[in-house]
Design an enzyme around this catalytic site. Structure first.
Site, mmCIF file in Angstrom:
data_model
loop_
_atom_site.group_PDB
_atom_site.id
_atom_site.type_symbol
_atom_site.label_atom_id
_atom_site.label_comp_id
_atom_site.label_asym_id
_atom_site.label_seq_id
_atom_site.Cartn_x
_atom_site.Cartn_y
_atom_site.Cartn_z
ATOM 1 N N LEU A 42 0.863 -1.177 0.000
ATOM 2 C CA LEU A 42 0.000 0.000 0.000
ATOM 3 C C LEU A 42 0.903 1.231 0.000
ATOM 4 O O LEU A 42 1.818 1.334 0.824
ATOM 5 C CB LEU A 42 -0.911 0.036 1.232
ATOM 6 C CG LEU A 42 -2.136 -0.872 1.244
ATOM 7 C CD1 LEU A 42 -2.843 -0.762 2.589
ATOM 8 C CD2 LEU A 42 -3.097 -0.524 0.119
ATOM 9 N N ASP A 43 0.658 2.165 -0.919
ATOM 10 C CA ASP A 43 1.443 3.386 -0.973
ATOM 11 C C ASP A 43 1.216 4.220 0.289
ATOM 12 O O ASP A 43 0.201 4.047 0.982
ATOM 13 C CB ASP A 43 1.053 4.211 -2.207
ATOM 14 C CG ASP A 43 1.456 3.520 -3.506
ATOM 15 O OD1 ASP A 43 2.407 2.718 -3.479
ATOM 16 O OD2 ASP A 43 0.813 3.790 -4.538
ATOM 17 N N PRO A 44 2.132 5.158 0.600
ATOM 18 C CA PRO A 44 1.942 6.015 1.788
ATOM 19 C C PRO A 44 0.613 6.755 1.791
ATOM 20 O O PRO A 44 0.026 6.971 2.854
ATOM 21 C CB PRO A 44 3.123 6.988 1.694
ATOM 22 C CG PRO A 44 4.188 6.217 0.975
ATOM 23 C CD PRO A 44 3.451 5.374 -0.028
ATOM 24 N N ALA A 46 -2.196 5.637 0.829
ATOM 25 C CA ALA A 46 -3.299 4.703 1.062
ATOM 26 C C ALA A 46 -3.379 4.266 2.523
ATOM 27 O O ALA A 46 -2.396 4.280 3.262
ATOM 28 C CB ALA A 46 -3.141 3.483 0.168
#
Length: 295
Positions: A42-44, A46
């Site tokens: 998960l990207d930062p 998200a």
């Protein structure tokens, strides 16, 4: 086997602003001496469900990654960025087309089923041996080739231009920000993703996930789930002692239960502890895919 030997599963609710690696590092500090890994970045930007595996349960990561995902995403129409989200420098396109709700609903079937999707330029997809974001950060962005992904369902939750909020049910490898980008382009406009929450990974749901910031060295094991939760959607079988020993030594024993070739099956002991995951071959032979009992 003890928890220290076999490990388990943590279903975390990743907060905004930290990377998936940051969350894993938190667990790694507590699970001293055990391997720790996550099953899907998960990207930062998200938030939401991040499944983290501890100890020998890390051998189940590839199976967890195959589980379907559910996301809630917000896109801003009439905008674009190099990263396809608001983490990059956002350009507002004055005079951009403002599609009607009915127009958006009409194109959703084009983006469901098995579709070809181009990952973002800033992604972890490897291009000529390097990650896409590595090329982009050095000023030589490369377009990743399109690849097939499965989108099971798209649902519009709210539309108040420029904001479009959607629920997305999809398979492994789907980039939600690419989905928003492509939807907008088909409507004659552009879009960036402004928010993303992963609501579920298979049967791991946001309602049952724990914020890693609330855990500490004493409490984290209270939330450690047994490895068998990963395979609750699969048939479970028990083997006799001879067949089990054969399987755990990498051999392909025959199973008496009626199973279909190609089917994945969980092998459990009498206490329902997960020992292995196998794939049924011709002649009811069991090919080991994951062996949790082997050191």
């Amino acid at each position: 086997m003890t928890t220290q030997e076999i490990g388990g599963i943590l279903s975390l609710n990743k907060p905004k602003g930290i990377t998936s690696r940051d969350a894993v590092n938190m667990v790694q500090r507590w699970a001293r001496g055990l391997r720790v890994g996550h099953a899907g970045t998960l990207d930062p930007l998200a938030t939401g469900v991040l499944v983290v595996c501890v100890g020998r349960a890390t051998r189940l990561i590839s199976l967890i990654q195959e589980l379907p995902k559910v996301y809630r995403a917000t896109f801003l129409l009439g905008r674009s960025s190099p990263t396809d989200d608001v983490e990059g420098e956002v350009t507002i396109h004055e005079g951009a087309v403002q599609p009607a709700l009915q127009e958006i609903e009409a194109i959703l079937p084009r983006f469901t089923g098995t579709i070809l999707q181009r990952p973002p330029v800033y992604s972890a997809v490897k291009i000529q041996g390097r990650r896409g974001y590595e090329w982009a950060r050095q000023g030589t962005p490369q377009l990743p080739p399109p690849r097939p992904v499965n989108v099971h369902e798209l649902k519009i939750l709210r539309y108040e231009y420029p904001e479009l909020e959607m629920e997305i049910r999809c398979g492994s490898g789907t980039y939600v920000r690419s989905l928003g980008r492509d939807l907008a382009e088909s409507l004659g406009t552009r879009a960036v993703m402004s928010e993303l929450t992963r609501l579920a990974v298979g049967h791991f749901t946001l309602e049952n996930a724990v914020d890693p910031r609330t855990l500490d060295e004493r409490r984290w094991q209270e939330y450690l789930l047994p490895p068998r939760v990963v395979t609750q959607h699969l048939p479970h079988v028990q083997l006799d002692d001879r067949s089990l020993r054969s399987l755990l030594h990498g051999q392909w024993p025959r199973c008496e239960a009626r199973l279909d070739p190609g089917q994945k099956v969980a092998v459990v002991d009498q206490c329902d502890n997960l020992l292995a995951v196998v794939e049924v071959q011709k002649g009811s032979r069991l090919k080991p895919l994951v062996n949790l009992a082997a050191r």
